[in-house]
Design a protein around this motif. Sequence first.
Motif, short mmCIF file in Angstrom:
data_model
loop_
_atom_site.label_atom_id
_atom_site.label_comp_id
_atom_site.label_asym_id
_atom_site.label_seq_id
_atom_site.Cartn_x
_atom_site.Cartn_y
_atom_site.Cartn_z
N ARG A 177 0.84 -1.19 0.00
CA ARG A 177 0.00 0.00 0.00
C ARG A 177 0.88 1.24 0.00
O ARG A 177 2.01 1.22 0.46
CB ARG A 177 -0.91 0.02 1.22
CG ARG A 177 -1.84 -1.20 1.33
CD ARG A 177 -2.78 -1.07 2.49
NE ARG A 177 -3.76 -0.03 2.27
CZ ARG A 177 -4.93 -0.21 1.68
NH1 ARG A 177 -5.25 -1.39 1.22
NH2 ARG A 177 -5.78 0.78 1.53
N LEU B 275 3.48 3.90 -0.54
CA LEU B 275 4.80 3.86 -1.14
C LEU B 275 5.57 2.60 -0.78
O LEU B 275 6.75 2.48 -1.12
CB LEU B 275 5.61 5.10 -0.70
CG LEU B 275 5.02 6.45 -1.12
CD1 LEU B 275 5.89 7.59 -0.61
CD2 LEU B 275 4.87 6.53 -2.64
N TRP C 248 5.55 -3.71 -3.43
CA TRP C 248 4.61 -4.79 -3.71
C TRP C 248 5.40 -6.09 -3.70
O TRP C 248 6.51 -6.16 -4.23
CB TRP C 248 3.94 -4.58 -5.06
CG TRP C 248 2.99 -3.42 -5.08
CD1 TRP C 248 2.81 -2.48 -4.11
CD2 TRP C 248 2.08 -3.09 -6.14
NE1 TRP C 248 1.85 -1.58 -4.48
CE2 TRP C 248 1.38 -1.93 -5.73
CE3 TRP C 248 1.79 -3.65 -7.37
CZ2 TRP C 248 0.41 -1.33 -6.52
CZ3 TRP C 248 0.82 -3.05 -8.17
CH2 TRP C 248 0.14 -1.91 -7.74
N SER D 247 -4.72 7.63 -1.38
CA SER D 247 -5.03 6.29 -1.91
C SER D 247 -5.12 6.29 -3.43
O SER D 247 -5.82 5.46 -4.02
CB SER D 247 -6.37 5.80 -1.33
OG SER D 247 -6.37 5.83 0.08
N THR D 248 -4.39 7.20 -4.07
CA THR D 248 -4.47 7.35 -5.52
C THR D 248 -3.14 6.98 -6.18
O THR D 248 -2.08 7.41 -5.73
CB THR D 248 -4.84 8.80 -5.90
OG1 THR D 248 -6.13 9.11 -5.37
CG2 THR D 248 -4.87 8.98 -7.42
N ARG D 249 -3.22 6.21 -7.23
CA ARG D 249 -2.04 5.87 -8.04
C ARG D 249 -2.34 6.21 -9.49
O ARG D 249 -3.41 5.86 -10.01
CB ARG D 249 -1.72 4.38 -7.90
CG ARG D 249 -0.53 3.90 -8.74
CD ARG D 249 -0.13 2.48 -8.34
NE ARG D 249 -1.15 1.51 -8.65
CZ ARG D 249 -1.21 0.79 -9.78
NH1 ARG D 249 -0.29 0.97 -10.73
NH2 ARG D 249 -2.17 -0.10 -9.97
N ARG D 250 -1.40 6.89 -10.15
CA ARG D 250 -1.61 7.25 -11.55
C ARG D 250 -1.03 6.16 -12.45
O ARG D 250 0.11 5.72 -12.27
CB ARG D 250 -0.97 8.60 -11.88
CG ARG D 250 -1.39 9.15 -13.25
CD ARG D 250 -1.05 10.61 -13.41
NE ARG D 250 -1.79 11.47 -12.50
CZ ARG D 250 -3.04 11.89 -12.72
NH1 ARG D 250 -3.69 11.51 -13.81
NH2 ARG D 250 -3.62 12.69 -11.85
N VAL E 265 -6.33 7.34 -13.09
CA VAL E 265 -6.01 7.10 -11.68
C VAL E 265 -6.78 5.88 -11.18
O VAL E 265 -7.87 5.56 -11.67
CB VAL E 265 -6.34 8.32 -10.81
CG1 VAL E 265 -5.39 9.46 -11.11
CG2 VAL E 265 -7.80 8.76 -10.99
N THR E 266 -6.18 5.21 -10.19
CA THR E 266 -6.76 3.98 -9.66
C THR E 266 -6.40 3.89 -8.18
O THR E 266 -5.46 4.57 -7.72
CB THR E 266 -6.20 2.75 -10.43
OG1 THR E 266 -6.93 1.57 -10.07
CG2 THR E 266 -4.73 2.53 -10.13
N HIS F 90 -4.59 2.94 -4.82
CA HIS F 90 -3.17 2.65 -4.67
C HIS F 90 -2.94 1.51 -3.69
O HIS F 90 -2.70 1.72 -2.50
CB HIS F 90 -2.42 3.90 -4.21
CG HIS F 90 -0.94 3.81 -4.44
ND1 HIS F 90 -0.11 4.87 -4.31
CD2 HIS F 90 -0.15 2.76 -4.81
CE1 HIS F 90 1.14 4.50 -4.58
NE2 HIS F 90 1.13 3.23 -4.87
N TYR F 91 -3.02 0.31 -4.18
CA TYR F 91 -2.63 -0.88 -3.43
C TYR F 91 -2.37 -1.99 -4.43
O TYR F 91 -2.73 -1.88 -5.61
CB TYR F 91 -3.71 -1.30 -2.42
CG TYR F 91 -5.05 -1.64 -3.04
CD1 TYR F 91 -5.29 -2.88 -3.63
CD2 TYR F 91 -6.09 -0.71 -3.06
CE1 TYR F 91 -6.51 -3.20 -4.21
CE2 TYR F 91 -7.31 -1.01 -3.64
CZ TYR F 91 -7.52 -2.25 -4.21
OH TYR F 91 -8.72 -2.55 -4.79
N ASP F 92 -1.74 -3.04 -3.97
CA ASP F 92 -1.43 -4.17 -4.84
C ASP F 92 -2.67 -5.06 -4.96
O ASP F 92 -3.08 -5.69 -3.98
CB ASP F 92 -0.26 -4.96 -4.25
CG ASP F 92 0.18 -6.11 -5.15
OD1 ASP F 92 -0.44 -6.30 -6.21
OD2 ASP F 92 1.15 -6.80 -4.78
#
Length: 229
Positions: free
Chosen positions: A2, A4, A7, A126-129, A135-136, A138-140
Amino acid sequence: GRGLSQWSPAPDEEYQLSFYARLADAFCTHLGLERLHWVGTSMGGAIGMVCASGLLQPRMKERIASLVINDTAPEIAQSAIDRIRSYAGSPPAFDSVSELEAYFRTVYKPYGWLSDAQWRRLTETSTRRLPDGRVTPHYDPAMVRQFVAHPDDYLVWPHFDAIDVPVLCLRGVDSDLVRPETLVAMRGRGPGARGALQVIEVPGCGHAPALNVPAHLEPIEAFIRAAAR
């Protein structure tokens, strides 16, 4: 997997409670924590039970002075696991952060009341680009492999039975994860049988209370103060 953090390159081996308990032990050793009060929501509560039992990490049993488990239990409902797998294993992608926030407001509605600022903060952290600019969450997504590779990982009655410190269990009244009959069983086993279990049902929440308002936090603070005496 999760934020930074890394994974796992081996999710089937590492995404399980026994591995998380090892990480917790190493973390406490690194920080020099000899005594602590553990507050864990969902998976965090399950890890807390595994640690507090001492069956896998004896040093953690010595460290944990009290345990708060927020909407989790030694046995959780399969229907709730299926629900979590349905959205966590295939996170959607959106064109904007505002669309992602709307998604979070829907899937995390059982958390209970959050202010607009808290929803924004949850989204920002909780955002991953993605490479295509969308955007999605942010976790594995491979974290749901835990339910496939280790289908009984959250059946932790032996750990619960071995806990000998005070335990506070919070349950969202509308929770689909912790069944009422499981609470009944908890009262007759482990810390429950020893009179060391307190159960509080939290209105207006499902899985899991967000612990962001006084009605959630004050019972936890009182419990920890009493356990620390």
